[in-house]
Design an enzyme around this catalytic site. Structure first.
Site, PDB file in Angstrom:
ATOM      1  CD  GLU A 190      -3.606  -5.887   1.826  1.00  0.00           C
ATOM      2  OE1 GLU A 190      -4.427  -5.422   2.885  1.00  0.00           O
ATOM      3  OE2 GLU A 190      -2.709  -5.528   1.825  1.00  0.00           O
ATOM      4  CD  GLU A 221      -2.775  -1.311   2.421  1.00  0.00           C
ATOM      5  OE1 GLU A 221      -4.073  -1.786   2.209  1.00  0.00           O
ATOM      6  OE2 GLU A 221      -2.588  -0.591   3.482  1.00  0.00           O
TER       7      GLU A 221
END
Length: 944
Positions: A549, A464
């Site tokens: 995810e 991220e």
């Protein structure tokens, strides 16, 4: 002469806190060697391992993963770094002769260290993810040698804020180290921050020339009929004279019964300057139609053994290096249809269904045995990719070895996370570690360590987040693709592919960039909570092509709760109903500490456990949680598979397991017992799968293979709670094309006037010619607006079973073949008065068993019959294996590999399963195999 090769130093280590040792490293390895004793500060050490792992082993601190015991352990933020600075000591023997050289190797230390060998000191550079090699040739003794290492924690261990802060206060990000150790929303803080000698320590003996980090690359032509193996290796001459060498490469393939075939044997002569290094590139080795390596579900994981040896004139064999290698080509592009990243293996597109991985154990108690179990579990779930998350480890060679063996592609991230590196709460430092050169050194060394594994699919800069600009640009340059892997052509002007640092697989700058999530780095992964199962199939659900995810619940079985928490942790959540009708789960403090994810989301999702009725106790809660687990994760993968190539190219679940006794996001717990979600995933991710679209209620066939299915049919049968079959239909299919999803027909039973509020649906995809079942999928369903509370009285149904168990013992390992037969008859009506009369004889079903022991003492056959007076589905059956000798509360033998579990059988149906496990050391009695189920809450023994 000492034998050429490597000796691993993994036993006989001692450890002591540095502040409690009043001598230095010179004295420890010369005049004041430590020993164990009543007054000694030294203790047996765990190497490889961590300081905290050593303290736990010696019971100097409580188990941090049990209950709230981690709160009783001093955190490094409170104690200071010296508290977790430890000495490690061992003795080793290593005789050598003239012109032999000895190196001491550390594959990883966290974080910095000084090494003493026989009184000689070497200061090691910092960094958790780098190897260290020390030439100790001239300081060895002819007999016993002493080694002492003082290991210092990370420079910036940080503090744990009372609230917020994924990765604590983010200070750990200033070092090149694992970031999860300051705690996350799925793990407690690791008090020593993983300080220790956490990977392999070894002594290697060579002649004058040693082999360093060979690079193996395969290229293909003519549709994979022709292949070339490219090899480059660094050769170092330790001697003071020019080394005249023969460098040999041998490639062997294992045939049946352990017989090996030598495919290639090639020798090349080289001269290496005195005390010099050279990069030697072999002439490419040609293969015709090599056996290719395929990911799990696509084919076999064929591996060749590559052996490189160097023979020095007037000395003999100087060094050797061996690596299993898989011929395979991996491509990765952004798919134009979905916007998701598309992977191809050997030219075949692969639909990614996998999950995220942190590490096997939070105290870095890493072993080949545990890695084997971890990775085999993933293969058993029919997954094909594991993502090594950036806040964890650069995984170890043993991890990758088993991924090679079992066919799991690996996404390996470097040590950057959004939370710690610029996007956290509070906002963290965006410039990454303080020492960018150290980060890049560790990254390059990690590439050299892992690049030869066929399972390694891609490098990613961070989780991220992208690395700081200079690091990111350097990684892009270092990990650029060789021209062949862009154009699929190899020209004379191109350098050999094996001279690149890697050059064979892509580098992606971050986990939400370039074909992952929205591709632009916005927070478009997730969600991480309970979902309605039908939502996974809807058009409005997740709009990007590849979700890196997506997470949900992860409650283990009750036995695991009892094994990992004291009784006050056995209290189930309070169910607090709000004015809007949604229920909030309020867990006890221990569950909260262990990061429990509720089975409800007030305002969004009604409590899924309460769909089965209010649980009465821990056992009831955990059993109902397993029902939800199975449905939740099966629906997740089935929803993604339903849109294969039309909307999605892949999905990775957050996360597959926990490195501690956490209560969220796991298919198996830290004790290695599978949850029901394991088998829901296993069902949904099988290569050819029949499924019910829970949004449209159409029956679908998902064929992820490269083979067309022809002359197949689907049988759909509905079973009610009275054991009757009110609906049965056969759908004939002319063919199911490869790599396609076929929508077959609408399942119309729920729309019928006589539809029952709760019912079972069995789908079977089979070959018409021989009735062989290709895919079997069992659902329990309710009509719109209903729930599953009618299953509660169904528990009282007495369903008869016959279980045949054939057991074979090979050493300490059992292999069981078990057939379970639901012997009730479909649609058998019963007289209520007669039924009550039978039950007056006792509510418990009668159990009959007989055991036949063959002449071979290692084989046994046992038949168990469970009498029952009812006809119906034997619902949610689960095997477990137990130690009949232990006095512990938790009698389970773990790990156990089951070909299936948490399964159900309709009347007259039988199923064969395989169970394999190793018994504990010293166990004399036969293990006990138990079968429990919705209709058999107390369970009964089927073997042992």
């Amino acid at each position: 002469m000492a034998e050429i090769g490597k000796t691993v130093l993994d036993s006989g280590w001692l450890a002591a806190r540095s502040t409690e040792v009043d001598v230095d490293g010179v004295q420890l390895t010369t005049t004041n060697r430590p020993a164990l004793g009543p007054a000694s500060r030294w203790m047996e050490a765990v190497v490889p391992g961590t300081v905290l792992g050593t303290l736990v082993k010696n019971k100097a601190v409580p188990d941090p993963f049990y209950g709230l015991e981690n709160e009783a352990i001093t955190d490094i933020a409170d104690s200071g770094r010296d508290y977790y600075t430890f000495w490690f000591f061992t003795n080793f023997q290593c005789k050598r002769l003239r012109n032999q050289y000895v190196h001491l190797n550390f594959r990883a230390i966290n974080y910095s260290a000084e090494v003493y060998v026989n009184g000689h000191k070497t200061v090691l550079p910092k960094g958790m993810f780098r190897r260290h090699t020390l030439d100790v040739t001239d300081i060895l003794h002819s007999e016993n040698n002493s080694l002492a290492v003082i290991v210092h924690p990370p420079d910036h261990p940080g503090t744990i804020p009372p609230k917020g802060g994924q990765g604590g206060d983010h200070e750990i990000g200033k070092d090149v180290a694992a970031q999860y150790v300051e705690g996350w929303d799925w793990i407690c803080p690791i008090r020593d921050r993983n300080t220790g000698i956490w990977d392999e320590v070894s002594i290697s003996v060579t002649g004058p020339v040693r082999i360093i980090d060979p690079h193996l690359v395969s290229t293909f032509f003519d549709h994979y009929k022709r292949a070339y193996l490219h090899v480059t290796a660094e050769l170092e001459n330790k001697s003071t004279w020019i080394a005249d060498c023969s460098v040999n490469i041998q490639i062997t393939a294992e045939l049946e019964n352990g017989v090996c075939l030598v495919e290639h044997l090639q020798t090349e002569n080289v001269l290496i300057p005195a005390q010099g290094h050279i990069q030697h590139t072999f002439k490419p080795l040609f293969f015709y139609k090599p056996e290719l390596w395929w990911p799990n579900g696509m084919g076999k994981q064929n591996l060749y053994d590559i052996l490189i040896t160097v023979v020095v004139k007037e000395f003999g064999e100087s060094d050797s290096w061996m690596q299993p290698f898989g011929f395979r080509k991996i491509e990765s592009v952004i798919d134009s249809a979905t916007g998701g990243r598309l992977f191809k293996i050997n030219g075949e597109p692969i639909f990614i269904r996998g999950g995220n991985w942190i590490l096997s154990d939070g105290l870095l108690r890493l072993s080949k045995e545990r890695y084997r179990t971890d990775i085999k579990f993933h293969a058993d779930m029919n997954m094909n990719m594991i993502r090594c998350w950036g806040g964890g480890l650069a995984e170890r060679p043993d991890f990758y070895h088993f991924c090679d063996i079992y066919g799991l592609l690996v996404w390996q991230e470097f040590w950057i996370t959004g939370d710690v590196d610029g996007r956290g709460d509070p906002v963290s430092n965006p410039n990454g570690p303080l020492d960018h050169d150290l980060f890049l050194f560790c990254a390059r060394d990690t590439v050299k360590l892992l690049r030869n594994h066929p399972s390694l699919a891609l490098w990613v800069g961070g989780n991220e987040q992208v690395p700081p600009k200079d690091i990111n640009e350097a990684l892009k340059q270092d990990l650029r693709l060789h021209p062949y892997f862009k154009t699929h052509m190899l020209s004379d002007e191109d350098s050999d592919p094996s001279v690149y640092l890697d050059g064979t697989r892509v580098y992606i700058q971050g986990s939400m960039w370039d074909g992952f999530a929205d591709g632009k780095g916005n927070f478009t992964d997730g969600p991480y909570e309970i979902q309605y199962p039908e939502d996974f199939f809807k058009d409005t659900y997740y709009k990007y092509g590849f979700n890196p995810e997506i997470g949900s619940v992860g409650m283990p079985v009750a036995a695991t709760i009892r094994a990992t928490m004291p009784p006050e942790g056995w209290e189930i959540p309070l169910f607090k109903k709000g004015l809007d009708g949604f229920v909030e789960e309020v867990p006890n403090r221990m569950w909260d500490y262990h990061k429990y994810i509720p089975y409800s989301k007030p305002g969004k999702v009604h409590d899924q456990i309460l769909m089965y009725g209010t649980p009465e106790n821990l056992d009831d809660f955990c059993l109902k949680a397993q029902l939800v687990n199975y449905i939740q994760y099966r629906a997740l993968f089935e929803g993604w598979s339903s849109r294969m190539w039309t909307k999605y190219t892949g999905v990775l679940i957050w996360k597959n397991q926990n490195p501690w006794t956490g209560l969220r996001g796991q298919f198996y717990d830290h004790l290695l017992d599978q949850t029901a979600s394991f088998y829901g995933c296993r069902s949904a991710a099988e290569p050819v799968h029949v499924q019910l679209n829970l949004a449209s209620y159409f029956v679908e066939v998902v064929n992820t293979t490269s083979k067309e299915l022809s002359d197949v049919a689907i049988e759909a049968s509905v079973w009610d709670l009275n054991g009757k079959c009110p609906y049965s239909e056969v759908f004939k299919i002319v063919s199911a094309p490869p790599k396609k999803v076929m929508q077959i027909s609408e399942f119309k039973y729920p729309k019928s006037e006589s539809a029952k509020p709760v019912y079972f649906l069995l789908l079977k995809l089979y070959n018409v010619s021989d009735k062989t079942v290709i895919s079997r999928n069992f659902y329990w369903l309710h009509l719109p607006g209903q729930d599953y509370t009618l299953l509660e009285p169904y528990r009282k149904k007495q369903i008869p079973l016959k279980i045949t168990c054939n057991a074979v013992l090979v050493g300490p390992k059992y292999e069981l073949e078990i057939n379970v037969h639901n012997t009730s008859r479909a649609g058998l009506a019963k007289n209520v008065a007669q039924e009550d009369g039978k039950r007056n004889l006792g509510l418990l079903q009668k159990l009959f068993s007989r055991c036949v022991v063959s002449a071979d003492s290692n084989r046994a056959l046992k038949v168990v019959e469970m009498e029952g007076s009812d006809s119906g589905v034997a619902f949610f059956l689960r095997f477990s294996v137990h130690n009949a000798e232990t006095e512990k509360q938790d009698t389970r033998i773990l790990p156990v590999h089951y070909s299936d579990n948490y399964f159900s059988l309709v009347p007259g149906e039988s199923m064969s399963l395989k169970i394999s496990f190793a018994t504990p050391t010293g166990m004399k009695k036969s293990p006990r195999v138990m079968l429990q189920g919705w209709n058999y809450p107390d369970g009964f023994s089927v073997f042992g």
